[in-house]
Design a protein around this motif. Sequence first.
Motif, PDB file in Angstrom:
ATOM      1  N   ALA A  66      -0.116   4.952 -20.061  1.00 21.82           N
ATOM      2  CA  ALA A  66       0.167   5.757 -18.880  1.00 21.82           C
ATOM      3  C   ALA A  66       1.106   5.032 -17.941  1.00 21.82           C
ATOM      4  CB  ALA A  66      -1.141   6.085 -18.163  1.00 21.82           C
ATOM      5  N   PHE A  67       1.088   3.697 -18.019  1.00 19.94           N
ATOM      6  CA  PHE A  67       1.995   2.918 -17.189  1.00 19.94           C
ATOM      7  C   PHE A  67       2.928   2.115 -18.067  1.00 19.94           C
ATOM      8  CE2 PHE A  67      -1.213   3.997 -14.160  1.00 19.94           C
ATOM      9  CZ  PHE A  67      -0.464   4.306 -13.049  1.00 19.94           C
ATOM     10  N   ASP A  68       3.576   2.805 -19.023  1.00 18.75           N
ATOM     11  CA  ASP A  68       4.579   2.169 -19.864  1.00 18.75           C
ATOM     12  C   ASP A  68       5.842   2.070 -19.022  1.00 18.75           C
ATOM     13  OD1 ASP A  68       5.963   2.821 -23.165  1.00 18.75           O
ATOM     14  OD2 ASP A  68       5.794   1.000 -21.993  1.00 18.75           O
ATOM     15  N   ARG A  69       5.706   1.347 -17.909  1.00 19.04           N
ATOM     16  CA  ARG A  69       6.719   1.275 -16.882  1.00 19.04           C
ATOM     17  C   ARG A  69       7.979   0.666 -17.443  1.00 19.04           C
ATOM     18  NH1 ARG A  69       3.661  -2.673 -15.618  1.00 19.04           N
ATOM     19  NH2 ARG A  69       5.055  -3.663 -14.140  1.00 19.04           N
ATOM     20  N   ARG A  70       9.116   1.188 -17.064  1.00 15.53           N
ATOM     21  CA  ARG A  70      10.403   0.615 -17.392  1.00 15.53           C
ATOM     22  C   ARG A  70      10.760   0.736 -18.864  1.00 15.53           C
ATOM     23  NH1 ARG A  70       7.557  -2.276 -13.853  1.00 15.53           N
ATOM     24  NH2 ARG A  70       6.787  -3.896 -15.211  1.00 15.53           N
ATOM     25  N   ARG A  71       9.921   1.464 -19.663  1.00 15.91           N
ATOM     26  CA  ARG A  71      10.214   1.713 -21.078  1.00 15.91           C
ATOM     27  C   ARG A  71      10.710   0.456 -21.769  1.00 15.91           C
ATOM     28  NH1 ARG A  71      13.147   6.136 -18.585  1.00 15.91           N
ATOM     29  NH2 ARG A  71      11.714   7.879 -18.309  1.00 15.91           N
ATOM     30  N   THR A  86       7.048   2.538 -11.293  1.00 20.32           N
ATOM     31  CA  THR A  86       5.965   2.650 -12.261  1.00 20.32           C
ATOM     32  C   THR A  86       6.323   3.560 -13.425  1.00 20.32           C
ATOM     33  OG1 THR A  86       4.948   4.502 -11.061  1.00 20.32           O
ATOM     34  CG2 THR A  86       4.177   2.265 -10.510  1.00 20.32           C
ATOM     35  N   ASP A  87       7.400   4.357 -13.284  1.00 11.01           N
ATOM     36  CA  ASP A  87       7.800   5.300 -14.326  1.00 11.01           C
ATOM     37  C   ASP A  87       6.658   6.258 -14.631  1.00 11.01           C
ATOM     38  OD1 ASP A  87       9.455   6.515 -16.120  1.00 11.01           O
ATOM     39  OD2 ASP A  87       9.271   5.011 -17.691  1.00 11.01           O
ATOM     40  N   SER A  88       5.950   6.651 -13.581  1.00 12.01           N
ATOM     41  CA  SER A  88       4.829   7.579 -13.685  1.00 12.01           C
ATOM     42  C   SER A  88       5.126   8.804 -12.821  1.00 12.01           C
ATOM     43  CB  SER A  88       3.544   6.891 -13.224  1.00 12.01           C
ATOM     44  OG  SER A  88       3.667   6.435 -11.889  1.00 12.01           O
ATOM     45  N   PRO A  89       4.349   9.878 -12.930  1.00  7.88           N
ATOM     46  CA  PRO A  89       4.632  11.103 -12.164  1.00  7.88           C
ATOM     47  C   PRO A  89       4.755  10.848 -10.665  1.00  7.88           C
ATOM     48  CG  PRO A  89       2.994  11.545 -13.846  1.00  7.88           C
ATOM     49  CD  PRO A  89       3.198  10.047 -13.845  1.00  7.88           C
ATOM     50  N   ASN A  90       5.615  11.625 -10.021  1.00  9.83           N
ATOM     51  CA  ASN A  90       5.820  11.508  -8.575  1.00  9.83           C
ATOM     52  C   ASN A  90       4.731  12.290  -7.838  1.00  9.83           C
ATOM     53  OD1 ASN A  90       8.116   9.909  -8.829  1.00  9.83           O
ATOM     54  ND2 ASN A  90       9.451  11.678  -9.047  1.00  9.83           N
ATOM     55  N   SER A  91       3.636  11.611  -7.626  1.00 11.80           N
ATOM     56  CA  SER A  91       2.451  12.227  -7.033  1.00 11.80           C
ATOM     57  C   SER A  91       2.740  12.761  -5.628  1.00 11.80           C
ATOM     58  CB  SER A  91       1.326  11.196  -6.966  1.00 11.80           C
ATOM     59  OG  SER A  91       0.215  11.709  -6.278  1.00 11.80           O
ATOM     60  N   GLU A 133       5.562   3.208  -6.803  1.00 10.77           N
ATOM     61  CA  GLU A 133       4.962   4.338  -7.504  1.00 10.77           C
ATOM     62  C   GLU A 133       5.978   5.462  -7.697  1.00 10.77           C
ATOM     63  OE1 GLU A 133       1.376   7.657  -7.082  1.00 10.77           O
ATOM     64  OE2 GLU A 133       2.076   6.554  -5.315  1.00 10.77           O
ATOM     65  N   GLY A 134       6.070   5.972  -8.918  1.00 14.59           N
ATOM     66  CA  GLY A 134       6.912   7.130  -9.185  1.00 14.59           C
ATOM     67  C   GLY A 134       7.956   6.864 -10.242  1.00 14.59           C
ATOM     68  N   ASN A 135       8.699   7.903 -10.565  1.00  9.00           N
ATOM     69  CA  ASN A 135       9.827   7.828 -11.496  1.00  9.00           C
ATOM     70  C   ASN A 135      11.082   8.197 -10.721  1.00  9.00           C
ATOM     71  OD1 ASN A 135      11.923   8.865 -13.311  1.00  9.00           O
ATOM     72  ND2 ASN A 135      10.416   8.577 -14.937  1.00  9.00           N
ATOM     73  N   TYR A 136      12.036   7.273 -10.660  1.00 11.17           N
ATOM     74  CA  TYR A 136      13.225   7.472  -9.835  1.00 11.17           C
ATOM     75  C   TYR A 136      14.509   7.518 -10.655  1.00 11.17           C
ATOM     76  CZ  TYR A 136       9.743   6.926  -6.344  1.00 11.17           C
ATOM     77  OH  TYR A 136       8.612   7.120  -5.610  1.00 11.17           O
ATOM     78  N   ASN A 149      16.752  -7.460 -17.517  1.00  9.74           N
ATOM     79  CA  ASN A 149      16.225  -7.062 -18.815  1.00  9.74           C
ATOM     80  C   ASN A 149      16.802  -5.726 -19.259  1.00  9.74           C
ATOM     81  OD1 ASN A 149      12.873  -8.295 -18.045  1.00  9.74           O
ATOM     82  ND2 ASN A 149      14.573  -9.368 -18.997  1.00  9.74           N
ATOM     83  N   ALA A 150      16.719  -5.455 -20.556  1.00  7.18           N
ATOM     84  CA  ALA A 150      17.212  -4.199 -21.112  1.00  7.18           C
ATOM     85  C   ALA A 150      16.215  -3.094 -20.807  1.00  7.18           C
ATOM     86  CB  ALA A 150      17.418  -4.335 -22.618  1.00  7.18           C
ATOM     87  N   THR A 151      16.371  -2.459 -19.687  1.00 11.25           N
ATOM     88  CA  THR A 151      15.445  -1.457 -19.182  1.00 11.25           C
ATOM     89  C   THR A 151      16.163  -0.532 -18.214  1.00 11.25           C
ATOM     90  OG1 THR A 151      13.447  -1.148 -17.815  1.00 11.25           O
ATOM     91  CG2 THR A 151      14.747  -3.118 -17.410  1.00 11.25           C
ATOM     92  N   ASP A 152      15.597   0.656 -17.960  1.00 11.67           N
ATOM     93  CA  ASP A 152      16.192   1.549 -16.970  1.00 11.67           C
ATOM     94  C   ASP A 152      15.525   1.397 -15.598  1.00 11.67           C
ATOM     95  OD1 ASP A 152      13.755   2.856 -17.202  1.00 11.67           O
ATOM     96  OD2 ASP A 152      14.554   4.529 -18.365  1.00 11.67           O
ATOM     97  N   CYS A 153      14.539   0.531 -15.492  1.00  3.64           N
ATOM     98  CA  CYS A 153      13.836   0.282 -14.230  1.00  3.64           C
ATOM     99  C   CYS A 153      14.797  -0.308 -13.179  1.00  3.64           C
ATOM    100  CB  CYS A 153      12.690  -0.682 -14.502  1.00  3.64           C
ATOM    101  SG  CYS A 153      11.725  -1.148 -13.062  1.00  3.64           S
ATOM    102  N   PRO A 154      14.765   0.108 -11.937  1.00  5.39           N
ATOM    103  CA  PRO A 154      13.765   0.958 -11.286  1.00  5.39           C
ATOM    104  C   PRO A 154      14.157   2.442 -11.206  1.00  5.39           C
ATOM    105  CG  PRO A 154      15.129  -0.040  -9.609  1.00  5.39           C
ATOM    106  CD  PRO A 154      15.648  -0.537 -10.948  1.00  5.39           C
TER     107      PRO A 154
END
Length: 365
Positions: free
Chosen positions: A11-16, A80-85, A161-164, A202-207
């Motif tokens: 659920a928190f596979d943050r930053r893929r 967090t790459d999680s839903p925007n609550s 918190e959220g996906n941006y 790192n190789a990621t799309d975060c943040p």
Amino acid sequence: MEETTATGGTAFDRRRFLGLTAATGAGLVLGSGLVLTAGAPALAAPVPTIHPTSEWGATPAAGAIQMLPQPPTKLFIHHTDSPNSTDYSLQHAYALARSIQNDHIKNRGWVDSGQQFTLTRGAHALEGRHRSLEALRRGDEHVQGAHCYAQNDFAVGIENEGNYMTAAPRAEHYAALVELSAYICAQFGIRAYQIYGHRNFNATDCPGDQLYAMLPRLRADVATRIGGDPTPAAWTTLRAGATGERVRALQYQLRAHGATVIADGSFGPGTESAVRTFQSSVHASVDGEAGPQTWNQLHRQLARGSSGEAVKAVQNQLNAAGIPVGTVDGAFGPATESGVRTFQTRAKFPVDGVVDPRTLARLTA
């Protein structure tokens, strides 16, 4: 204790991003070449409310929390790459912090939450990893986290918190991010230009694309509060076929991380292979080119007393810039420090004799 990730989505596979670790890990050099020295900002920052682990119901850490005897020199921004609550309550913030900690301990195998601090869409700031608030209040220690491969000894992280990727943070959230970032930078002596996105290393799309695009504004807003120049390092990209002293500096940096490449100033197949190997070892994008992400991972802050191949890179560049520092011997002594100060004066940088990313980037430009 070294922390490594569990594989597979959560659920928190943050930053893929797979294979994240808190340890110094492959490719990280910790020795006489490492000096962590930050220039203190000119101004203090207001103290934000940060809810400690004891308040939100954190479970005890699953292992020893590593407290390092020097402050971090960088601040990393994550999502967090999680839903925007749309639940902006403090109770939701507590539940989020517990969920992150549970995921990181049970699914990733870490000793605690990976990040030092969490900021919710409701603008609530929370301590993430145990003892992070203690270290922040002291200002001279650093809790080793697990939020960016090969940088956890040097960087403190804020998990937003959220996906941006397509959405921007709420105005209230962003205002709280400025406040928290300014306080962290003021306490640890981190300069505003040392605020980064996870993808800078790192190789990621975060943040997320939207929050990442706001980082120049964040640096500027933090600099307004604590003083200093928010302009980050401008690295020169080097690729196969390049020649000259900049390439030699790159080769020295690679040698500092264990590469056997010859520092001959020629970016040939051997150098390209060494770059690819290093990129893979620190989970950066593997393309064989030494661009900003690779330089960010290569550089370790240097100051008087440092030694090794990375110091040779600085000495060689100073000599090439017409600032003679003597023999390129890898010993950061008085002559090298004086040369760095002279260069910083010419560049109109803060003059402290410390080779941080901006100083090295300008040296190799």
